[in-house]
Structures are given as C-alpha cells and as structure tokens.
Design a protein around this motif. Structure first.
Motif, PDB file in Angstrom:
ATOM      1  N   MET A   1      40.702  60.183  37.055  1.00  0.00           N
ATOM      2  CA  MET A   1      41.499  59.419  35.790  1.00  0.00           C
ATOM      3  C   MET A   1      42.354  60.401  34.849  1.00  0.00           C
ATOM      4  N   GLN A   2      41.677  61.426  35.380  1.00  0.00           N
ATOM      5  CA  GLN A   2      42.476  62.641  33.808  1.00  0.00           C
ATOM      6  C   GLN A   2      43.589  62.864  34.388  1.00  0.00           C
ATOM      7  N   ALA A   3      44.113  63.058  35.818  1.00  0.00           N
ATOM      8  CA  ALA A   3      45.198  63.043  36.134  1.00  0.00           C
ATOM      9  C   ALA A   3      46.769  61.788  35.508  1.00  0.00           C
ATOM     10  N   ALA A   4      45.465  61.074  35.954  1.00  0.00           N
ATOM     11  CA  ALA A   4      46.345  59.457  35.570  1.00  0.00           C
ATOM     12  C   ALA A   4      46.373  59.888  33.224  1.00  0.00           C
ATOM     13  N   ARG A   5      45.285  60.495  33.036  1.00  0.00           N
ATOM     14  CA  ARG A   5      45.666  60.607  31.794  1.00  0.00           C
ATOM     15  C   ARG A   5      46.560  61.362  31.027  1.00  0.00           C
ATOM     16  N   ARG A   6      46.866  62.688  31.793  1.00  0.00           N
ATOM     17  CA  ARG A   6      48.292  63.247  31.595  1.00  0.00           C
ATOM     18  C   ARG A   6      49.370  63.026  32.512  1.00  0.00           C
ATOM     19  N   GLY A   7      49.517  61.266  33.343  1.00  0.00           N
ATOM     20  CA  GLY A   7      50.791  60.660  33.115  1.00  0.00           C
ATOM     21  C   GLY A   7      50.316  60.645  34.551  1.00  0.00           C
ATOM     22  N   ASP A   8      49.863  60.914  34.900  1.00  0.00           N
ATOM     23  CA  ASP A   8      50.268  60.922  36.613  1.00  0.00           C
ATOM     24  C   ASP A   8      50.142  59.907  36.887  1.00  0.00           C
ATOM     25  N   GLU A   9      51.051  58.835  37.777  1.00  0.00           N
ATOM     26  CA  GLU A   9      51.549  57.394  38.158  1.00  0.00           C
ATOM     27  C   GLU A   9      50.778  57.548  39.270  1.00  0.00           C
ATOM     28  N   GLU A  10      51.044  58.284  40.745  1.00  0.00           N
ATOM     29  CA  GLU A  10      50.338  58.350  41.051  1.00  0.00           C
ATOM     30  C   GLU A  10      49.034  58.323  41.948  1.00  0.00           C
ATOM     31  N   ALA A  11      48.260  59.402  40.690  1.00  0.00           N
ATOM     32  CA  ALA A  11      46.985  59.718  40.370  1.00  0.00           C
ATOM     33  C   ALA A  11      46.454  57.669  40.090  1.00  0.00           C
ATOM     34  N   PHE A  12      47.044  57.194  39.251  1.00  0.00           N
ATOM     35  CA  PHE A  12      46.708  56.099  38.267  1.00  0.00           C
ATOM     36  C   PHE A  12      46.829  54.777  39.548  1.00  0.00           C
ATOM     37  N   ARG A  13      47.712  55.035  40.621  1.00  0.00           N
ATOM     38  CA  ARG A  13      47.993  53.970  41.317  1.00  0.00           C
ATOM     39  C   ARG A  13      47.182  54.145  42.513  1.00  0.00           C
ATOM     40  N   ALA A  14      46.219  55.381  42.912  1.00  0.00           N
ATOM     41  CA  ALA A  14      45.547  55.212  43.581  1.00  0.00           C
ATOM     42  C   ALA A  14      44.149  54.618  42.686  1.00  0.00           C
ATOM     43  N   LEU A  15      43.961  55.043  41.947  1.00  0.00           N
ATOM     44  CA  LEU A  15      42.444  53.976  41.148  1.00  0.00           C
ATOM     45  C   LEU A  15      43.050  52.512  41.170  1.00  0.00           C
ATOM     46  N   CYS A  16      43.593  52.154  41.148  1.00  0.00           N
ATOM     47  CA  CYS A  16      44.517  50.743  41.247  1.00  0.00           C
ATOM     48  C   CYS A  16      43.682  50.182  42.639  1.00  0.00           C
ATOM     49  N   ARG A  17      44.704  51.039  43.515  1.00  0.00           N
ATOM     50  CA  ARG A  17      44.286  50.359  44.801  1.00  0.00           C
ATOM     51  C   ARG A  17      42.478  50.349  45.012  1.00  0.00           C
ATOM     52  N   ARG A  18      42.187  51.449  44.370  1.00  0.00           N
ATOM     53  CA  ARG A  18      40.790  52.046  44.869  1.00  0.00           C
ATOM     54  C   ARG A  18      39.864  50.754  43.670  1.00  0.00           C
ATOM     55  N   ASP A  19      39.914  50.527  43.083  1.00  0.00           N
ATOM     56  CA  ASP A  19      38.841  49.708  41.556  1.00  0.00           C
ATOM     57  C   ASP A  19      39.931  48.148  40.972  1.00  0.00           C
ATOM     58  N   ARG A  20      40.626  47.894  41.886  1.00  0.00           N
ATOM     59  CA  ARG A  20      41.431  46.708  41.457  1.00  0.00           C
ATOM     60  C   ARG A  20      40.496  45.670  42.566  1.00  0.00           C
ATOM     61  N   PRO A  21      39.576  45.570  43.542  1.00  0.00           N
ATOM     62  CA  PRO A  21      39.131  44.898  44.487  1.00  0.00           C
ATOM     63  C   PRO A  21      37.614  44.350  43.792  1.00  0.00           C
ATOM     64  N   ARG A  22      37.037  45.999  42.763  1.00  0.00           N
ATOM     65  CA  ARG A  22      35.693  45.453  42.131  1.00  0.00           C
ATOM     66  C   ARG A  22      36.102  44.721  40.822  1.00  0.00           C
ATOM     67  N   ILE A  23      37.484  44.734  39.984  1.00  0.00           N
ATOM     68  CA  ILE A  23      37.726  44.665  39.192  1.00  0.00           C
ATOM     69  C   ILE A  23      37.635  42.573  39.126  1.00  0.00           C
ATOM     70  N   GLU A  24      38.271  42.559  40.209  1.00  0.00           N
ATOM     71  CA  GLU A  24      39.234  41.302  40.639  1.00  0.00           C
ATOM     72  C   GLU A  24      37.607  40.799  40.800  1.00  0.00           C
ATOM     73  N   ARG A  25      36.393  41.059  41.599  1.00  0.00           N
ATOM     74  CA  ARG A  25      35.325  40.720  41.538  1.00  0.00           C
ATOM     75  C   ARG A  25      34.595  40.369  40.957  1.00  0.00           C
ATOM     76  N   PHE A  26      34.790  41.679  40.140  1.00  0.00           N
ATOM     77  CA  PHE A  26      33.857  41.085  38.491  1.00  0.00           C
ATOM     78  C   PHE A  26      34.502  39.829  37.722  1.00  0.00           C
ATOM     79  N   ALA A  27      35.876  39.541  37.500  1.00  0.00           N
ATOM     80  CA  ALA A  27      36.244  38.632  37.035  1.00  0.00           C
ATOM     81  C   ALA A  27      35.742  37.118  37.145  1.00  0.00           C
TER      82      ALA A  27
END
Length: 69
Positions: A1-27
C-alpha cells in the motif's frame, strides 16, 4: 500500500488482484447478491485508490480496506 500511496499503479493493481476476492465475499455476506457484491468491491477499490494518500504508514492495510468497504 505504501507504493500505491506514492502513485505506483502496478502496486495498486497487485493489491486489487490479491484483495478483491476478499472484499467481494465480505460484501456478499451483507447484501446476499453476487452481482451487487462485485459492484461494491469495485467501488471499494476505486475509493481505496482515491484515498490512498490518507493511508498511514505502518497502519493495518486490511483494517483500512475493510473500513472503506
């Protein structure tokens, strides 16, 4: 998240790939509908990107993410 915070879009995409399924289950536990849960997960990730600058270094990322969700 620290890299995404600095604007690193690839780091953000990696977070999305990893955490999207968890958020979908949560929702889905709250709304009971898979399509709506996917939409809510997408909205959560958009808000995560928009609010990335407010993330505190050393904070618990998952707590931050679930608070947005």
């Amino acid at each position: 998240m620290q890299a995404a915070r600095r604007g690193d879009e690839e780091a953000f995409r990696a977070l999305c790939r990893r955490d999207r399924p968890r958020i979908e289950r949560f929702a889905r536990r709250f709304v009971g509908d898979a399509d709506l849960a996917r939409d809510l997960a997408q909205e959560t990730l958009i808000r995560l990107w928009q609010g990335a600058r407010t993330y505190a270094d050393g904070g618990c990322f998952r707590s931050f993410l679930y608070t947005i969700a």
